[in-house]
Structure formats: structure tokens, C-alpha cells
Design a protein around this motif. Structure first.
Motif, PDB file in Angstrom:
ATOM      1  N   TRP A 152       0.850  -1.194   0.000  1.00  7.20           N
ATOM      2  CA  TRP A 152       0.000   0.000   0.000  1.00  7.20           C
ATOM      3  C   TRP A 152       0.883   1.241   0.000  1.00  7.20           C
ATOM      4  N   ARG A 153       0.513   2.241  -0.813  1.00  9.34           N
ATOM      5  CA  ARG A 153       1.244   3.509  -0.833  1.00  9.34           C
ATOM      6  C   ARG A 153       0.260   4.664  -0.791  1.00  9.34           C
ATOM      7  N   GLN A 154       0.655   5.746  -0.104  1.00 13.77           N
ATOM      8  CA  GLN A 154      -0.152   6.958   0.001  1.00 13.77           C
ATOM      9  C   GLN A 154       0.774   8.125   0.345  1.00 13.77           C
ATOM     10  N   PRO A 155       0.339   9.369   0.109  1.00 11.67           N
ATOM     11  CA  PRO A 155       1.211  10.513   0.363  1.00 11.67           C
ATOM     12  C   PRO A 155       1.499  10.749   1.842  1.00 11.67           C
ATOM     13  N   GLU A 156       0.491  10.494   2.695  1.00  9.20           N
ATOM     14  CA  GLU A 156       0.666  10.771   4.123  1.00  9.20           C
ATOM     15  C   GLU A 156       1.238   9.546   4.839  1.00  9.20           C
ATOM     16  N   GLU A 157       1.629   9.747   6.084  1.00  8.98           N
ATOM     17  CA  GLU A 157       2.142   8.636   6.892  1.00  8.98           C
ATOM     18  C   GLU A 157       0.996   7.724   7.333  1.00  8.98           C
ATOM     19  N   PRO A 158       1.252   6.414   7.345  1.00  9.16           N
ATOM     20  CA  PRO A 158       2.444   5.734   6.847  1.00  9.16           C
ATOM     21  C   PRO A 158       2.438   5.694   5.321  1.00  9.16           C
ATOM     22  N   LYS A 159       3.509   6.156   4.703  1.00  6.22           N
ATOM     23  CA  LYS A 159       3.535   6.290   3.249  1.00  6.22           C
ATOM     24  C   LYS A 159       3.570   4.950   2.538  1.00  6.22           C
ATOM     25  N   GLU A 160       4.080   3.931   3.188  1.00  6.15           N
ATOM     26  CA  GLU A 160       4.149   2.619   2.561  1.00  6.15           C
ATOM     27  C   GLU A 160       3.914   1.541   3.609  1.00  6.15           C
ATOM     28  N   ILE A 161       3.036   0.616   3.274  1.00  4.60           N
ATOM     29  CA  ILE A 161       2.729  -0.508   4.159  1.00  4.60           C
ATOM     30  C   ILE A 161       2.868  -1.786   3.351  1.00  4.60           C
ATOM     31  N   SER A 162       3.703  -2.683   3.806  1.00  6.17           N
ATOM     32  CA  SER A 162       3.888  -3.967   3.137  1.00  6.17           C
ATOM     33  C   SER A 162       3.468  -5.080   4.088  1.00  6.17           C
ATOM     34  N   ILE A 163       2.535  -5.915   3.612  1.00  7.66           N
ATOM     35  CA  ILE A 163       2.053  -7.031   4.419  1.00  7.66           C
ATOM     36  C   ILE A 163       2.186  -8.306   3.592  1.00  7.66           C
ATOM     37  N   ALA A 164       2.857  -9.289   4.147  1.00  9.83           N
ATOM     38  CA  ALA A 164       3.121 -10.531   3.427  1.00  9.83           C
ATOM     39  C   ALA A 164       1.886 -11.421   3.363  1.00  9.83           C
ATOM     40  N   ALA A 165       1.893 -12.282   2.348  1.00  7.43           N
ATOM     41  CA  ALA A 165       0.909 -13.360   2.199  1.00  7.43           C
ATOM     42  C   ALA A 165      -0.535 -12.896   2.277  1.00  7.43           C
ATOM     43  N   PRO A 166      -0.984 -12.029   1.359  1.00  8.93           N
ATOM     44  CA  PRO A 166      -2.402 -11.637   1.363  1.00  8.93           C
ATOM     45  C   PRO A 166      -3.305 -12.832   1.074  1.00  8.93           C
ATOM     46  N   GLN A 167      -4.456 -12.825   1.712  1.00  9.59           N
ATOM     47  CA  GLN A 167      -5.435 -13.886   1.512  1.00  9.59           C
ATOM     48  C   GLN A 167      -6.425 -13.472   0.425  1.00  9.59           C
ATOM     49  N   THR A 168      -6.864 -14.437  -0.364  1.00 10.63           N
ATOM     50  CA  THR A 168      -7.753 -14.173  -1.488  1.00 10.63           C
ATOM     51  C   THR A 168      -9.084 -14.867  -1.293  1.00 10.63           C
ATOM     52  N   GLN A 169     -10.153 -14.150  -1.612  1.00 13.07           N
ATOM     53  CA  GLN A 169     -11.487 -14.728  -1.640  1.00 13.07           C
ATOM     54  C   GLN A 169     -12.144 -14.280  -2.931  1.00 13.07           C
ATOM     55  N   ASP A 170     -12.962 -15.151  -3.522  1.00 12.54           N
ATOM     56  CA  ASP A 170     -13.591 -14.774  -4.772  1.00 12.54           C
ATOM     57  C   ASP A 170     -15.063 -15.129  -4.771  1.00 12.54           C
ATOM     58  N   SER A 171     -15.796 -14.380  -5.573  1.00 17.22           N
ATOM     59  CA  SER A 171     -17.214 -14.619  -5.772  1.00 17.22           C
ATOM     60  C   SER A 171     -17.529 -14.177  -7.184  1.00 17.22           C
ATOM     61  N   GLU A 172     -18.726 -14.431  -7.635  1.00 14.61           N
ATOM     62  CA  GLU A 172     -19.067 -14.122  -9.016  1.00 14.61           C
ATOM     63  C   GLU A 172     -18.952 -12.623  -9.281  1.00 14.61           C
ATOM     64  N   GLY A 173     -18.095 -12.268 -10.235  1.00 12.04           N
ATOM     65  CA  GLY A 173     -17.943 -10.872 -10.618  1.00 12.04           C
ATOM     66  C   GLY A 173     -17.000 -10.066  -9.761  1.00 12.04           C
ATOM     67  N   ALA A 174     -16.352 -10.681  -8.763  1.00  4.56           N
ATOM     68  CA  ALA A 174     -15.477  -9.911  -7.880  1.00  4.56           C
ATOM     69  C   ALA A 174     -14.438 -10.834  -7.249  1.00  4.56           C
ATOM     70  N   VAL A 175     -13.328 -10.232  -6.851  1.00  4.98           N
ATOM     71  CA  VAL A 175     -12.316 -10.950  -6.086  1.00  4.98           C
ATOM     72  C   VAL A 175     -11.780  -9.991  -5.037  1.00  4.98           C
ATOM     73  N   SER A 176     -11.508 -10.499  -3.833  1.00  2.14           N
ATOM     74  CA  SER A 176     -11.042  -9.634  -2.754  1.00  2.14           C
ATOM     75  C   SER A 176      -9.737 -10.166  -2.190  1.00  2.14           C
ATOM     76  N   PHE A 177      -8.952  -9.237  -1.650  1.00  4.36           N
ATOM     77  CA  PHE A 177      -7.683  -9.547  -1.017  1.00  4.36           C
ATOM     78  C   PHE A 177      -7.694  -8.934   0.378  1.00  4.36           C
ATOM     79  N   VAL A 178      -7.209  -9.692   1.349  1.00  3.71           N
ATOM     80  CA  VAL A 178      -7.142  -9.214   2.719  1.00  3.71           C
ATOM     81  C   VAL A 178      -5.745  -9.492   3.257  1.00  3.71           C
ATOM     82  N   ALA A 179      -5.142  -8.466   3.868  1.00  2.83           N
ATOM     83  CA  ALA A 179      -3.818  -8.622   4.458  1.00  2.83           C
ATOM     84  C   ALA A 179      -3.795  -7.872   5.778  1.00  2.83           C
ATOM     85  N   ALA A 180      -3.176  -8.470   6.784  1.00  2.00           N
ATOM     86  CA  ALA A 180      -3.146  -7.838   8.109  1.00  2.00           C
ATOM     87  C   ALA A 180      -1.857  -8.201   8.829  1.00  2.00           C
TER      88      ALA A 180
END
Length: 257
Positions: A181-209
Motif C-alpha cells: 500500500w502507498r499513500q502521500p501521508e504517513e504511513p507512506k508505505e505498508i507492506s504485508i506478506a501473504a495476502p489472503q484471497t477470496q472470490d465470488s461471481e464478478g469480484a475478487v477480494s484480497f485481505v492482508a493484516a
């Protein structure tokens, strides 16, 4: 809509509920907030341009320059020197989305677009004089006026999906290894390993924590235009960072070359 086929086939079981793993026919420059392509963000230094293989397989995302014309439009793959006759098998999405746009010289005929698309060369169709072959455009994934983005000047991307939005500016890339994740304000960059994936018809989601942050990203098969740059994306994106919601557009990566 047939989607996600540009992913590595090993991702089919997880990501291709939208389309299945059969042969099928829709950021960003590595997502950053803000991105230089829109004039709103910074990105890593450019990698040198590379010549791409023809990649005849319909499973590979094709990158190149489309020249729109009233009679015969053309497609020139990145790294090649000759045009292919463009046979548009979509609903005319490029002409519709970029209707009325003019090139740098003020002309609205012969508008050149950098395009990422699903499609393939028609090996059994003779090309008209002046064309090196025929390209069947099955689905336009991303498009922007040539020169507005670095387009063919960048090598194919290796992310699974990248998304970004404006006001507030944000960008996210998902790879096999991490969600970035990147953005202009702090925290400017967030890296989280091994995102989890879920899918459904017409969409896919990713979750990382991790201990400090939780990021959720939802990608939907819905056309999207960047409200600042006018770039066209075949996917829309919604994200949540620690409870704060964001909206924008998404772009699938090219992992097939």
C-alpha cells in the motif's frame, strides 16, 4: 464478463471463479500514490523498454498501440514495427470511451491509445494490404492516450492486480508474496506478506493484516475511468485501510509472458 485469464494458470483455482481456467477473452504503472501517469504521484524509476514476444496465446495480456479510425483501426504490439488490422470483438468500448478525444495535433481521427488487452492474432485470416496480420480484440483491460503514460516504454508488470484512486490519493499492488500500500501521508508505505484471497461471481477480494494494519481490497468487473487522467480501466476497486474507505480503478497484471 470473462476476466482474470492473464494471471498465471496456477492461480486459477483461487482467482478465476469470475471466468474459469479455460481460454477466455479488462493503475497501473506499479501502483503508487500519487502516480506520474496521472500527474498525481511518484513511481519507481523506469525500467528500460523491452521487446515482447508475440505471445499468440489468448491467455496472455497483449500490450500495444491502437490507432482508432472510422474505417480501419490498427494494433501495433509493443516491440514490433508493423501494424495489424484491428478486428474489434468488444462492444466498441475504445471508440465509445474515447469518443471526441483529440490527439496532440488536435485531430480526432487516428487517435493513438496505449492499450492492454486480451486478444490474439488471427492466423487463418488474410490481412488487407498494408497490414502485417489481423488482431482480434476480445477485451480491453486498460487504455490511455499514447504519450500520456509510459506504455510500451515499460516492461510487462509482474503484479497480480494493482489499483489506485484520487482524493485521497492511494495505490496498492498485490503480488504472490505481498500486498503493498502507498499513500502521500504517513504511513507512506505498508507492506504485508501473504495476502489472503477470496472470490465470488464478478469480484475478487484480497485481505492482508499484521500487528499494526489491516487492508482489504475488492476488485469488481466494472468499467472505471480515472476522474483526473481519463484513463480507462476494465475493473473498479474499493479498499479499506484500518477502517478508512477508498475508491478507485484497478488493472490486472501480466504474468503470462
Amino acid at each position: 464478463m470473462r476476466v482474470w485469464r492473464g494471471m498465471l494458470l496456477s492461480h486459477c483455482a483461487v482467482l478465476l471463479t469470475l471466468a474459469g481456467c479455460s481460454k477466455a477473452p479488462e493503475p497501473v504503472v506499479p501502483a503508487a500514490a500519487p502516480t506520474s501517469d496521472t500527474g498525481t504521484s511518484s513511481v519507481p524509476p523506469e525500467a528500460p523498454a523491452t521487446s515482447e514476444p508475440p505471445a499468440e496465446s489468448g491467455l496472455a495480456i497483449k500490450r500495444g498501440i491502437v490507432t482508432l479510425a472510422a474505417d480501419r483501426s490498427s494494433f501495433r504490439p509493443c516491440g514490433e514495427q508493423k501494424d495489424l488490422l484491428l478486428v474489434d470483438q468488444t462492444d466498441g468500448v475504445l471508440k465509445r470511451e474515447f469518443a471526441g478525444e483529440k490527439d496532440a495535433n488536435g485531430a480526432d481521427q487516428g487517435l493513438k491509445l496505449y492499450v492492454e488487452a486480451y486478444g490474439e492474432r488471427a492466423m487463418d485470416q488474410p490481412a488487407p494490404e498494408g497490414f502485417a496480420g489481423t488482431f482480434l480484440l476480445e477485451e480491453a483491460l486498460y487504455a490511455a492516450p499514447d504519450g500520456q503514460t509510459r506504455g510500451c516504454g515499460l516492461p510487462p508488470q509482474d503484479y497480480i492486480v494493482a489499483a489506485r484512486g484520487n482524493e485521497p490519493f492511494w495505490g496498492v499492488e498485490v503480488s504472490e508474496a505481498e500486498l503493498l500500500w502507498r499513500q502521500p501521508e504517513e504511513p507512506k508505505e505498508i507492506s504485508i506478506a501473504a495476502p489472503q484471497t477470496q472470490d465470488s461471481e464478478g469480484a475478487v477480494s484480497f485481505v492482508a493484516a499484521n500487528a499494526e494494519h489491516k487492508i482489504e481490497l475488492l476488485i469488481e468487473a466494472q468499467a472505471c475511468r480515472d476522474d483526473m487522467s481519463g484513463e480507462y480501466f476494465a475493473y473498479s476497486a474499493r479498499a479499506t485501510l484500518d477502517g478508512k474507505k477508498y475508491a478507485g480503478c484497478a488493472r490486472v497484471g501480466n504474468m503470462s509472458f
